[in-house]
Enzyme design. Structure first.
Site, PDB file in Angstrom:
ATOM      1  N   ARG A  21      49.982  44.333  42.929  1.00 26.72           N
ATOM      2  CA  ARG A  21      48.864  45.112  42.388  1.00 26.72           C
ATOM      3  C   ARG A  21      49.381  46.238  41.502  1.00 26.72           C
ATOM      4  O   ARG A  21      50.445  46.796  41.754  1.00 26.72           O
ATOM      5  CB  ARG A  21      48.010  45.683  43.524  1.00 26.72           C
ATOM      6  CG  ARG A  21      47.303  44.580  44.273  1.00 26.72           C
ATOM      7  CD  ARG A  21      46.281  45.086  45.257  1.00 26.72           C
ATOM      8  NE  ARG A  21      45.649  43.924  45.860  1.00 26.72           N
ATOM      9  CZ  ARG A  21      45.398  43.788  47.147  1.00 26.72           C
ATOM     10  NH1 ARG A  21      45.686  44.748  47.986  1.00 26.72           N
ATOM     11  NH2 ARG A  21      44.837  42.696  47.609  1.00 26.72           N
ATOM     12  N   SER A  36      42.619  45.431  48.855  1.00 24.15           N
ATOM     13  CA  SER A  36      43.129  45.387  50.217  1.00 24.15           C
ATOM     14  C   SER A  36      42.062  45.009  51.227  1.00 24.15           C
ATOM     15  O   SER A  36      40.866  45.134  50.991  1.00 24.15           O
ATOM     16  CB  SER A  36      43.708  46.758  50.576  1.00 24.15           C
ATOM     17  OG  SER A  36      43.994  46.849  51.940  1.00 24.15           O
ATOM     18  N   ASP A  50      45.601  42.429  56.657  1.00 21.63           N
ATOM     19  CA  ASP A  50      46.168  42.799  55.363  1.00 21.63           C
ATOM     20  C   ASP A  50      45.791  41.689  54.407  1.00 21.63           C
ATOM     21  O   ASP A  50      45.875  40.506  54.748  1.00 21.63           O
ATOM     22  CB  ASP A  50      47.689  42.934  55.458  1.00 21.63           C
ATOM     23  CG  ASP A  50      48.288  43.532  54.191  1.00 21.63           C
ATOM     24  OD1 ASP A  50      48.651  44.721  54.203  1.00 21.63           O
ATOM     25  OD2 ASP A  50      48.395  42.794  53.193  1.00 21.63           O
ATOM     26  N   ARG A  81      41.657  46.688  53.869  1.00 20.06           N
ATOM     27  CA  ARG A  81      41.475  47.886  54.693  1.00 20.06           C
ATOM     28  C   ARG A  81      40.005  48.136  55.040  1.00 20.06           C
ATOM     29  O   ARG A  81      39.163  48.367  54.184  1.00 20.06           O
ATOM     30  CB  ARG A  81      42.108  49.109  54.015  1.00 20.06           C
ATOM     31  CG  ARG A  81      41.451  49.585  52.764  1.00 20.06           C
ATOM     32  CD  ARG A  81      42.293  50.630  52.049  1.00 20.06           C
ATOM     33  NE  ARG A  81      43.538  50.045  51.559  1.00 20.06           N
ATOM     34  CZ  ARG A  81      44.198  50.506  50.497  1.00 20.06           C
ATOM     35  NH1 ARG A  81      43.751  51.536  49.834  1.00 20.06           N
ATOM     36  NH2 ARG A  81      45.318  49.928  50.108  1.00 20.06           N
ATOM     37  N   ASP A 128      55.574  48.619  58.639  1.00 19.06           N
ATOM     38  CA  ASP A 128      56.136  48.541  57.289  1.00 19.06           C
ATOM     39  C   ASP A 128      55.460  49.459  56.273  1.00 19.06           C
ATOM     40  O   ASP A 128      55.978  49.663  55.189  1.00 19.06           O
ATOM     41  CB  ASP A 128      56.067  47.095  56.779  1.00 19.06           C
ATOM     42  CG  ASP A 128      54.633  46.573  56.664  1.00 19.06           C
ATOM     43  OD1 ASP A 128      53.689  47.304  57.023  1.00 19.06           O
ATOM     44  OD2 ASP A 128      54.459  45.415  56.224  1.00 19.06           O
ATOM     45  N   HIS A 129      54.285  50.013  56.616  1.00 17.74           N
ATOM     46  CA  HIS A 129      53.525  50.796  55.642  1.00 17.74           C
ATOM     47  C   HIS A 129      53.827  52.296  55.682  1.00 17.74           C
ATOM     48  O   HIS A 129      53.630  52.979  54.683  1.00 17.74           O
ATOM     49  CB  HIS A 129      52.023  50.596  55.870  1.00 17.74           C
ATOM     50  CG  HIS A 129      51.455  49.405  55.164  1.00 17.74           C
ATOM     51  ND1 HIS A 129      51.959  48.138  55.313  1.00 17.74           N
ATOM     52  CD2 HIS A 129      50.408  49.287  54.295  1.00 17.74           C
ATOM     53  CE1 HIS A 129      51.250  47.288  54.582  1.00 17.74           C
ATOM     54  NE2 HIS A 129      50.308  47.971  53.945  1.00 17.74           N
TER      55      HIS A 129
END
Length: 755
Positions: free
Chosen positions: A448, A643, A160, A645, A95-96
Site C-alpha cells: 500500500r 486494512s 489482517d 482493522r 509484528d506491528h
C-alpha cells in the site's frame, strides 16, 4: 512436522466426498475456489448451488491468525465469549508494534520495553485460551503463516487484510475483523457472501527483470482498487506453474489491494517443494494423495470463460516491470514509461529511500534477487544514492539469509537491517525529516502507498515495485532510471549496466534458525490469569454496546461528509496510533481525522452543530455523544478500502455514530460495521450524495420493519426548512439484522454462552 497435522489430515480425508457431492449438486465442473468453499461448509449449512454475490453462506474455517495490533481487540472480545479455550487452532503474531528507526539490534529491545504491557497481555491470553504465540521479532504474520501453517485446500481467516497471502500455498485465506475471528474461535459458523470468481490466465514465463510482483501490479492496474470486491481471484496456466510458492504468495497478498476476498493458485510442484523445504513433508505427502481436489477440474482450465465471471489474460513473456503509485496501489506505470510519466505529473524524480520487505516481499527468494543487484553495485563500483532499508519476513528467513551472506551484501551498501516486522509498511517508521512534510519520493516493495501511510508525510510520493527494482532505484537514486536499458556512472567514471537479477527460489543449504520465536500455550490454561490494569492507557476491557432502542433514528447530526478516497487509514490511522489498539476510548481520538471534509476540503475539521464552530472530528463527535445526540457519517466510493482493522467500525460505534451512508463499501469494512451493530447503508441513487448539506439533520426511517432486501428511507432536514427524501439500500440478511437489534454480534455470543 507441521503444526496441527491431525487437523490437516482430517481436512484431506473429507475433501473428496464433499467436493464430489457438491459437483453433483451443481451439475458442472468446479473451480479450485469452489472446491475449497464447498469442503468447508458449516455442518448446519445445507448444500446448495449458491448464487454468486447473492447468497450468504456459513463456513467452518480450519484456523485463525491474528497480528498483535488487531489481536488485542479480537481477544478482548473473545474474553467475553465465555469459552475456556479456542475452538479451532489459532495464533497471535507480534509484528506491528515494532518501530523501524535505528536497526533491529536497537529497535527490537526498545519495542519490547515500550509495548511490554501489550505483549505480556497477548502472551497471557494466548497461554490461557490455547493460542500459539509468536514473540516480537519472530516475523511478519503472513510470512510466518506461510512457513508454518498454510496448507493447500485449507480455509483460514485472519485479523489482517493480507491474510490472503496464504493463497500462495493454495488456501482460501480471508481477512476479517476481530469480531469474525471471535465467532470462529468461539466455535460458531463464519458467514460470507458466496463470492464471484475472477480467473487470471497466466501465459508464458517471467524472464529477466520481471518478478511475481509485476504480475499483481499489472492486475491492479487492470482491475483497480475495487475491481475484485466480492470476488475470489483464481490464477492458473503455465505461467502460474512456473512461479515459486513465495512468488505466488506475493501475488495473493496484494490481491487485498484490488478488494479481492481471496486470491489463490492450484497445488503444484512449487508448493510441494516449499512444504518440504519448510519441514512439512507430512503435509506434502497428504496433499499429494488428494492433489486432483486441490486444483480446478480440467474442464475449467480448458474453457475458463464458462466458469468464471471475468477472465484476465497476461502473457508473462511480454510483461515488463511496473511501478505503481503514487498514493494508490492501482496506478500502474511500466518502468519504460516512468521517467516521462513522472516528469509530466511533477512527481519528484530523486529517490530518497528504497525499502525492501513487508508481508508482500520478504521471502528468501526476494532477498536473494535483490541481493544480486546489490552485489553487482559493489563489484561494479557503485554506491546507493538513496537510503536503503531491509525488513526480513521471519527469523527463519533472516537467520538463513545471514548465514548465506545476503544481509552482509546489503550492509556493504550501508543498508539498515530492520527487525523481522512490518515497520515502514504500516507507518511504524521513525523517518528523520518526515515531520518537515517536504515533497519527496520513496520506492518500496510493500503493498500500500496511501498518503501518509509509510512516514506520516502527506507529501511523500510512494511507489510500489519488486525488491529487485527497488534495489536498482535505490542505487540509482532516480525514479526515472530503467535498469533494463540505462547505465550508471561508477567510481571510476565508467558507464556500467546492471545484469538481470538472479536468486534462489529456496536456500540451497536449506532453511536454518536457532530460535524461531514460538511459545506454545499451556495444556491447561485454567490457572492462567489475565490482568488489565484499570488505569492502563494501552489496554481497556470492553463494555457491551447498547442494543437498538426499537425505533427509527431521528434527529441525527451530520458528523462528516467525506469526499474521495476514504480508506481505513483515513478512518483509523495506524503508525503512532497502533499503541492504542487495545484501548478503544484512547484510539477513538483518531476517528476519521484523515478523511477530507467535502464542505471545506480539509482533514480533521468539521462543523460542530452545537457551537457553530469548526473542530476536530473526534472532539465534535464526543460533544454529540455527551449531549445524547446520534450522528451519521457520509462517504464516497469504496469506503473503508484497505486494512481489516475493525477499529474503523468500533470507534464510530463507541463515540455514538449510528449509521454510515456511502456510495459503495469495501467488503471487510461493511462486515465490520454490521458486526458492531452499526447501520451500513448505500445510496440507491449515488447522485443523492450531492443533496447532503453541512447543517442537515437526518432521519432514518423504516427500521421498525427492517428486513432483508427492503430499502430504508433517509429524510434530510435542511437549514432553510426544506427537506429531501430518498431511498437507501443495505445488504443485511436476517442474522445480521439481529446483530443490529442486539447492539452487536458479540452481545448475542455472550448471551448464548451465558445460557
Amino acid at each position: 512436522m507441521a503444526f496441527d497435522i491431525e487437523m490437516i489430515k482430517k481436512v484431506y480425508e473429507n475433501i473428496p466426498a464433499k467436493v464430489d457431492a457438491a459437483r453433483e449438486k451443481v451439475g458442472r465442473p468446479l473451480t479450485l475456489s469452489e472446491k475449497i468453499l464447498f469442503a468447508h461448509l458449516h455442518e448446519d449449512q445445507p448444500l446448495e448451488n449458491f448464487g454468486r454475490a447473492k447468497d450468504y453462506v456459513n463456513f467452518s474455517p480450519d484456523r485463525v491468525a491474528m497480528q498483535d495490533a488487531t489481536a488485542q481487540m479480537a481477544l478482548l472480545q473473545f474474553m467475553q465469549a465465555g469459552r475456556p479455550k479456542v475452538a479451532v487452532p489459532s495464533t497471535v503474531h507480534c509484528d506491528h508494534l515494532i518501530q523501524a528507526r535505528d536497526g533491529a539490534e536497537e529497535d527490537l529491545p526498545r519495542a519490547k520495553s515500550e509495548s511490554k504491557e501489550v505483549f505480556d497481555f497477548l502472551a497471557s491470553v494466548s497461554n490461557k485460551y490455547g493460542i500459539g504465540f509468536w514473540k516480537p521479532g519472530a516475523g511478519i504474520i503472513h510470512q510466518v503463516v506461510l512457513e508454518n501453517y498454510a496448507f493447500p485446500g485449507g480455509m483460514m481467516i485472519g485479523t489482517d487484510s493480507h491474510t490472503v497471502n496464504a493463497g500462495g500455498l493454495g488456501m482460501v485465506a480471508i481477512g476479517v475483523g476481530g469480531a469474525d475471528a471471535c465467532d470462529v474461535m468461539a466455535g460458531l459458523p463464519w458467514e460470507l457472501k458466496w463470492p464471484k470468481l475472477i480467473g487470471v490466465h497466466l501465459k508464458g514465463k517471467l524472464n529477466g527483470w520481471t518478478a511475481p510482483k509485476d504480475i499483481i501490479l499489472k492486475v491492479s492496474g487492470i482491475l483497480t482498487v475495487k475491481g475484485g470486491t466480492g470476488a475470489i481471484v483464481e490464477y492458473f496456466g503455465e505461467g502460474a506453474e512456473s512461479l515459486s510458492c513465495t512468488g505466488k504468495g506475493t501475488i495473493c497478498n496484494m490481491g487485498a489491494e484490488i478488494g479481492a476476498t481471496n486470491s489463490n493458485f492450484p497445488y503444484d510442484e512449487a508448493m510441494e517443494r516449499y512444504l518440504r523445504a519448510t519441514d512439512r513433508n507430512d503435509v506434502a505427502d497428504a496433499a499429494n494423495n488428494v492433489k486432483n481436489y486441490l486444483k480446478a477440474d480440467p474442464e475449467v482450465y480448458a474453457d475458463p470463460e464458462k466458469y468464471f465471471d471475468q477472465i484476465v489474460e497476461i502473457d508473462l513473456d511480454k510483461l515488463e516491470p511496473y511501478l505503481n503509485g503514487p498514493f494508490t496501489p492501482d496506478l500502474a506505470t511500466p518502468i519504460s514509461e516512468m521517467k516521462t510519466t513522472a516528469e509530466k505529473n511533477g512527481w519528484p524524480l530523486k529517490v530518497e529511500w528504497g525499502l525492501i520487505g513487508s508481508c508482500t516481499n520478504s521471502s528468501y527468494e526476494d532477498l536473494s534477487r535483490a541481493a544480486s543487484i546489490a552485489e553487482q553495485a559493489v563489484t561494479k563500483g557503485l554506491k546507493t544514492n538513496a537510503d536503503f532499508g531491509i525488513n526480513p519476513g521471519s527469523e527463519q528467513v533472516r537467520f538463513t539469509a545471514d548465514r548465506d551472506g545476503l544481509l552482509h551484501i546489503f550492509e556493504e551498501l550501508d543498508a539498515k537491517i530492520f527487525t523481522n516486522a512490518c515497520g515502514p509498511c504500516i507507518g511504524m517508521w521513525a523517518r528523520v525529516g518526515a515531520e518537515k512534510q517536504e515533497k519527496n519520493t520513496i520506492v518500496h516493495s510493500f503493498n500500500r502507498n496511501f498518503a501518509k501511510r509509510a512516514d506520516g508525510n502527506p507529501n511523500t510520493y510512494a511507489f510500489v515495485a519488486s525488491p529487485e527494482i527497488v534495489a536498482a532505484l535505490a542505487i540509482a537514486g532516480d525514479l526515472g532510471f530503467n535498469p533494463l536499458t540505462d547505465t550508471l556512472t561508477n567510481n571510476k567514471g565508467e558507464q556500467v549496466k546492471f545484469d538481470a537479477p538472479k536468486g534462489d527460489e529456496l536456500p540451497t543449504k536449506g532453511f536454518a534458525v536457532d530460535d524461531p520465536g514460538y511459545q506454545a500455550p499451556a495444556a491447561d490454561g485454567s490457572g492462567v490469569s489475565v490482568v488489565v490494569a484499570p488505569d492502563s492507557n494501552r489496554l481497556q476491557l470492553l463494555e457491551p454496546f447498547a442494543p437498538w432502542e426499537g425505533t427509527d433514528l431521528k434527529g441525527l447530526k451530520l458528523l462528516i461528509k467525506a469526499k474521495g478516497k476514504c480508506t481505513t487509514d483515513h478512518i483509523s490511522m495506524a503508525g503512532p496510533w497502533l499503541k492504542f489498539r487495545g484501548h478503544l476510548d484512547n484510539i477513538s481520538n483518531n476517528m476519521l481525522i484523515g478523511a477530507v471534509n467535502a464542505f471545506n476540503g480539509q482533514t480533521d475539521s468539521v462543523k460542530n452543530e452545537l457551537t457553530g464552530e469548526y473542530d476536530h472530528v473526534p472532539a465534535t463527535q464526543r460533544a454529540y455523544k455527551a449531549a445524547g445526540i446520534g450522528s451519521i457519517v457520509v462517504g464516497d466510493e469504496n469506503y473503508g478500502e484497505g486494512s481489516s482493522r475493525e477499529h474503523a467500525a468500533m470507534e464510530p460505534r463507541h463515540l455514538g455514530v449510528r449509521a454510515v451512508l456511502v456510495k459503495s463499501f469495501a467488503r471487510i469494512h461493511e462486515t465490520n460495521l454490521k458486526k458492531q451493530g452499526m447501520l451500513g447503508l448505500t445510496f440507491a441513487d449515488k447522485a443523492d450524495y450531492d443533496k447532503i448539506q453541512e447543517d442537515d439533520i437526518v432521519d432514518i426511517l423504516g427500521l421498525t420493519e427492517f428486513a432483508p432486501n427492503k430499502p430504508l428511507t433517509i429524510v434530510l432536514h435542511h437549514k432553510d426548512g426544506s427537506t429531501d427524501t430518498f431511498s437507501v439500500n443495505h445488504t443485511y440478511n436476517a442474522q445480521q439484522i439481529e446483530w443490529f437489534k442486539a447492539g452487536g454480534a458479540l452481545n448475542i455470543i455472550r448471551k448464548m454462552h451465558a445460557n
